[in-house]
Design a protein around this motif. Structure first.
Motif, PDB file in Angstrom:
ATOM      1  N   SER A  44      -3.019   4.684 -17.213  1.00 33.69           N
ATOM      2  CA  SER A  44      -2.709   4.475 -15.793  1.00 33.69           C
ATOM      3  C   SER A  44      -2.336   3.006 -15.602  1.00 33.69           C
ATOM      4  O   SER A  44      -3.174   2.178 -15.255  1.00 33.69           O
ATOM      5  CB  SER A  44      -3.916   4.800 -14.914  1.00 33.69           C
ATOM      6  OG  SER A  44      -4.418   6.064 -15.259  1.00 33.69           O
ATOM      7  N   TYR A  85       0.833  -1.201   0.000  1.00 33.31           N
ATOM      8  CA  TYR A  85       0.000   0.000   0.000  1.00 33.31           C
ATOM      9  C   TYR A  85       0.873   1.259   0.000  1.00 33.31           C
ATOM     10  O   TYR A  85       0.635   2.196  -0.769  1.00 33.31           O
ATOM     11  CB  TYR A  85      -0.918  -0.009   1.227  1.00 33.31           C
ATOM     12  CG  TYR A  85      -1.709   1.260   1.393  1.00 33.31           C
ATOM     13  CD1 TYR A  85      -2.874   1.465   0.646  1.00 33.31           C
ATOM     14  CD2 TYR A  85      -1.287   2.251   2.272  1.00 33.31           C
ATOM     15  CE1 TYR A  85      -3.590   2.636   0.783  1.00 33.31           C
ATOM     16  CE2 TYR A  85      -1.995   3.430   2.416  1.00 33.31           C
ATOM     17  CZ  TYR A  85      -3.151   3.619   1.670  1.00 33.31           C
ATOM     18  OH  TYR A  85      -3.860   4.781   1.800  1.00 33.31           O
ATOM     19  N   GLU A 140      -2.309   1.424 -11.864  1.00 36.56           N
ATOM     20  CA  GLU A 140      -3.676   1.383 -11.369  1.00 36.56           C
ATOM     21  C   GLU A 140      -4.491   0.290 -12.064  1.00 36.56           C
ATOM     22  O   GLU A 140      -5.486  -0.207 -11.518  1.00 36.56           O
ATOM     23  CB  GLU A 140      -4.377   2.741 -11.563  1.00 36.56           C
ATOM     24  CG  GLU A 140      -3.842   3.856 -10.702  1.00 36.56           C
ATOM     25  CD  GLU A 140      -2.650   4.581 -11.335  1.00 36.56           C
ATOM     26  OE1 GLU A 140      -2.011   4.003 -12.240  1.00 36.56           O
ATOM     27  OE2 GLU A 140      -2.355   5.716 -10.917  1.00 36.56           O
ATOM     28  N   TRP A 194      -6.621   6.318 -10.536  1.00 40.49           N
ATOM     29  CA  TRP A 194      -7.591   5.355 -10.012  1.00 40.49           C
ATOM     30  C   TRP A 194      -8.988   5.646 -10.550  1.00 40.49           C
ATOM     31  O   TRP A 194      -9.718   4.728 -10.913  1.00 40.49           O
ATOM     32  CB  TRP A 194      -7.628   5.400  -8.480  1.00 40.49           C
ATOM     33  CG  TRP A 194      -6.451   4.731  -7.823  1.00 40.49           C
ATOM     34  CD1 TRP A 194      -5.471   5.316  -7.096  1.00 40.49           C
ATOM     35  CD2 TRP A 194      -6.143   3.333  -7.852  1.00 40.49           C
ATOM     36  NE1 TRP A 194      -4.558   4.393  -6.668  1.00 40.49           N
ATOM     37  CE2 TRP A 194      -4.953   3.149  -7.124  1.00 40.49           C
ATOM     38  CE3 TRP A 194      -6.762   2.226  -8.442  1.00 40.49           C
ATOM     39  CZ2 TRP A 194      -4.352   1.916  -6.954  1.00 40.49           C
ATOM     40  CZ3 TRP A 194      -6.174   0.994  -8.262  1.00 40.49           C
ATOM     41  CH2 TRP A 194      -4.983   0.839  -7.537  1.00 40.49           C
ATOM     42  N   GLU A 195      -9.327   6.947 -10.606  1.00 38.09           N
ATOM     43  CA  GLU A 195     -10.671   7.294 -11.060  1.00 38.09           C
ATOM     44  C   GLU A 195     -10.888   6.910 -12.514  1.00 38.09           C
ATOM     45  O   GLU A 195     -11.936   6.378 -12.889  1.00 38.09           O
ATOM     46  CB  GLU A 195     -10.919   8.797 -10.856  1.00 38.09           C
ATOM     47  CG  GLU A 195     -11.413   9.075  -9.445  1.00 38.09           C
ATOM     48  CD  GLU A 195     -11.315  10.541  -9.066  1.00 38.09           C
ATOM     49  OE1 GLU A 195     -11.086  11.380  -9.966  1.00 38.09           O
ATOM     50  OE2 GLU A 195     -11.454  10.845  -7.866  1.00 38.09           O
ATOM     51  N   THR A 209       0.952   5.946  -7.388  1.00 35.97           N
ATOM     52  CA  THR A 209      -0.297   6.096  -8.139  1.00 35.97           C
ATOM     53  C   THR A 209      -0.943   7.440  -7.802  1.00 35.97           C
ATOM     54  O   THR A 209      -0.591   8.083  -6.831  1.00 35.97           O
ATOM     55  CB  THR A 209      -1.297   4.975  -7.792  1.00 35.97           C
ATOM     56  OG1 THR A 209      -1.566   5.046  -6.398  1.00 35.97           O
ATOM     57  CG2 THR A 209      -0.743   3.625  -8.155  1.00 35.97           C
ATOM     58  N   THR A 210      -1.896   7.803  -8.639  1.00 33.17           N
ATOM     59  CA  THR A 210      -2.558   9.093  -8.430  1.00 33.17           C
ATOM     60  C   THR A 210      -4.058   8.889  -8.297  1.00 33.17           C
ATOM     61  O   THR A 210      -4.610   7.914  -8.816  1.00 33.17           O
ATOM     62  CB  THR A 210      -2.316  10.032  -9.626  1.00 33.17           C
ATOM     63  OG1 THR A 210      -2.884   9.418 -10.785  1.00 33.17           O
ATOM     64  CG2 THR A 210      -0.841  10.290  -9.836  1.00 33.17           C
ATOM     65  N   GLN A 211      -4.672   9.802  -7.630  1.00 33.52           N
ATOM     66  CA  GLN A 211      -6.125   9.793  -7.458  1.00 33.52           C
ATOM     67  C   GLN A 211      -6.811   9.783  -8.823  1.00 33.52           C
ATOM     68  O   GLN A 211      -7.715   8.975  -9.077  1.00 33.52           O
ATOM     69  CB  GLN A 211      -6.524  11.056  -6.677  1.00 33.52           C
ATOM     70  CG  GLN A 211      -8.007  11.246  -6.478  1.00 33.52           C
ATOM     71  CD  GLN A 211      -8.517  10.329  -5.378  1.00 33.52           C
ATOM     72  OE1 GLN A 211      -7.749   9.926  -4.502  1.00 33.52           O
ATOM     73  NE2 GLN A 211      -9.778   9.971  -5.432  1.00 33.52           N
ATOM     74  N   ALA A 212      -6.300  10.618  -9.724  1.00 30.88           N
ATOM     75  CA  ALA A 212      -6.904  10.709 -11.060  1.00 30.88           C
ATOM     76  C   ALA A 212      -6.785   9.379 -11.799  1.00 30.88           C
ATOM     77  O   ALA A 212      -7.715   8.959 -12.507  1.00 30.88           O
ATOM     78  CB  ALA A 212      -6.234  11.825 -11.852  1.00 30.88           C
ATOM     79  N   TRP A 261       0.834   3.986  -2.851  1.00 33.46           N
ATOM     80  CA  TRP A 261       0.362   5.322  -2.495  1.00 33.46           C
ATOM     81  C   TRP A 261       1.278   6.389  -3.101  1.00 33.46           C
ATOM     82  O   TRP A 261       0.847   7.435  -3.539  1.00 33.46           O
ATOM     83  CB  TRP A 261       0.314   5.451  -0.972  1.00 33.46           C
ATOM     84  CG  TRP A 261      -0.243   6.741  -0.501  1.00 33.46           C
ATOM     85  CD1 TRP A 261      -1.548   7.127  -0.497  1.00 33.46           C
ATOM     86  CD2 TRP A 261       0.502   7.851   0.008  1.00 33.46           C
ATOM     87  NE1 TRP A 261      -1.683   8.395  -0.027  1.00 33.46           N
ATOM     88  CE2 TRP A 261      -0.432   8.860   0.298  1.00 33.46           C
ATOM     89  CE3 TRP A 261       1.872   8.067   0.243  1.00 33.46           C
ATOM     90  CZ2 TRP A 261      -0.044  10.107   0.822  1.00 33.46           C
ATOM     91  CZ3 TRP A 261       2.242   9.289   0.768  1.00 33.46           C
ATOM     92  CH2 TRP A 261       1.292  10.298   1.058  1.00 33.46           C
TER      93      TRP A 261
END
Lengths: 239, 242
Positions: free
Chosen positions: B208, B17, B211, B29-30, B24-27, B21
């Protein structure tokens, strides 16, 4: 049983293990095979058991020629030196396997017979234990129970106490003696001379693949005709 | 033991994890999450392929194991050569040669059927050796005892050899089945709809990569872990000492 051997030979590779045995034991209850290791005792027993085919000659058991067939084997009870129980089955299932699968008994009937047999050999408390949980003497008693439950015409013991300590040996010999008193017929390969003398009707001395002589226990142990047999007995009875 | 396993899983999970963390990026994953249908479809494809291949590879493994024990020399030789060829060459090469070569010539164009056959053949070769080892691990005295009480050959296999061989080979079998599931990922190169193929697509659509591959790893774990647990349960149940 009536047992006769005629012109029996058996070789493994170049080694002749049974070297032309002819003998008529007539009518008898118990036959003990004694003699030095490698003399052919176990091989002879295995030929009688239908586990080994003779190269030449034949065995007559009750006037019937012994064949190396499943049918013949299923009517005999064989007890091995190393017990040869099935390690994945408990004592009861070891008895049930031949009763149900070979002799076609119904499950309930077989179970009752197997439990009664185990009980007879004082093994009722161990019916649900696997071989690894039993002592050597108990294992051999289970093996004898497995052999006897099928009501064999003849029992064959191949050095049944060689893997046991003296106490367990006594425990197994007691059982075999009990069978004798029930008028069960058997052939016994053994190194227990005292027991052979006591239990057998007839003793055959084997060496180098031949039956050197056979006779009543008294005759063999006190007045053996051959020097070979006298020497052997002198050696093993010295201590 | 259970607490130990849970602790170790937590520790390793935390390390993974922590690494993810940072990488990777929040974007990312989305954008990957938007393709969940593709993952689901791929996972179902892998599940279909692996579950069918488990059965067929076991059958092939049994046939090859008995073939290698056959008394008839040509059959034995054929099975031996086949097993050694399959075990000694990369699965990737076998996929290409079998699919574009042998199956093409034979007129077999179905990718799903071809992938099932290729995978089963590959795993079957390994399984056959495990099965053969298991059969041969049952001692001669057991076979003699079975003969002495009058069992037929078929009964001996069923009541004496099979239970003991299974006990000896369960860990190896479970490992091979888990490998089979993961090996199915290589079939992505002939464009079969399965998890790896679809995850690669998501990676290229969404830019990504990491992800996309995390759900891929989880997808395989969900399939392989139950096999390990199941084999451990069987091992416990079949436990006996010799």
């Amino acid at each position: 049983m009536r047992l006769a051997l005629s012109g029996l030979t058996k070789s493994f590779g170049a080694h002749r293990v049974i070297d032309g045995i002819t003998a008529d034991f007539g009518e008898l209850r118990t036959l003990a095979l004694i003699g030095p290791s490698g003399g052919g005792k176990s091989t002879l027993l295995r030929i009688i058991a239908g586990l080994e085919t003779a190269d030449a000659g034949h065995v007559l058991l009750d006037g019937e020629r012994v064949e190396c067939t499943r049918e013949h084997r299923s009517r005999l009870g064989v007890v091995f030196q190393a017990f040869n129980l099935f390690p994945h089955l408990n004592a009861l299932d070891n008895l049930l396997l031949p009763l149900v699968r070979v002799h076609g008994l119904a499950e309930a009937e077989a179970r009752a017979l197997a439990l009664a047999t185990l009980d007879r050999f004082r093994l009722a408390d161990h019916a649900h234990k696997r071989p690894a949980e039993l002592s050597g003497g108990q294992k051999q008693r289970v093996a004898i129970a497995r052999a006897i439950a099928i009501k064999p015409r003849v029992l064959l013991f191949d050095e049944p106490t060689s893997a046991l300590d003296p106490e367990m040996t006594a425990e197994v010999l007691d059982v075999i003696e009990e069978l004798k008193s029930e008028a069960r017929d058997f052939v016994l390969v053994t190194h227990e001379m005292g027991f052979a003398r006591h239990v057998a009707d007839r003793i055959a001395f084997l060496a180098e693949g031949r039956i050197v002589e056979h006779g009543s226990p008294e005759q063999i142990f006190t007045a053996a005709a051959s020097a070979q047999c006298r020497d052997f007995l002198a050696r093993v009875l010295r201590h | 033991m259970k607490a130990g396993v849970a602790g170790a899983a937590l520790l390793i999970g935390f390390i993974v994890y922590a690494a993810l963390w940072r990488l990777t990026t929040q974007a990312g994953w989305e954008s990957v999450a938007g393709y969940w249908r593709l993952f689901w479809g791929g996972w179902l494809g892998t599940l279909w392929l692996a579950s069918k291949a488990l059965v067929t590879s076991t059958l092939i493994g049994l046939l090859l194991a008995f073939g290698r024990r056959a008394a008839w020399v040509p059959l034995r030789a054929l099975c031996t050569v086949h097993v050694e060829l399959v075990r000694g060459t990369p699965l990737l090469t076998q996929i290409l040669i079998l699919y574009y070569g042998v199956f093409h010539l034979a007129g077999l164009e179905s990718r799903t059927l071809a992938s099932l056959l290729i995978l089963s053949n590959f795993a079957g070769a390994y399984l056959s050796e495990i099965i053969r080892g298991g059969i041969e691990s049952v001692g001669a005295s057991q076979l003699e005892s079975a003969r002495a009480i009058g069992l037929t050959t078929a009964q001996t296999y069923r009541f004496v050899i099979y239970p003991q061989a299974l006990r000896h080979t369960l860990p190896a079998l479970a490992g091979q089945f888990a490998s089979l599931i993961k090996d199915s990922s290589l079939l992505s190169i002939i464009g079969v709809e399965e998890l790896t193929q679809n995850a690669q697509q998501v990676a290229s659509f969404s830019f990504s990569t990491l992800e996309s591959y995390v759900p891929l790893a989880l997808g395989y774990l969900v399939l392989t872990l139950p096999i390990s647990l199941w084999s451990r349960w069987l091992e416990k149940r079949a436990h006996f000492q010799t």
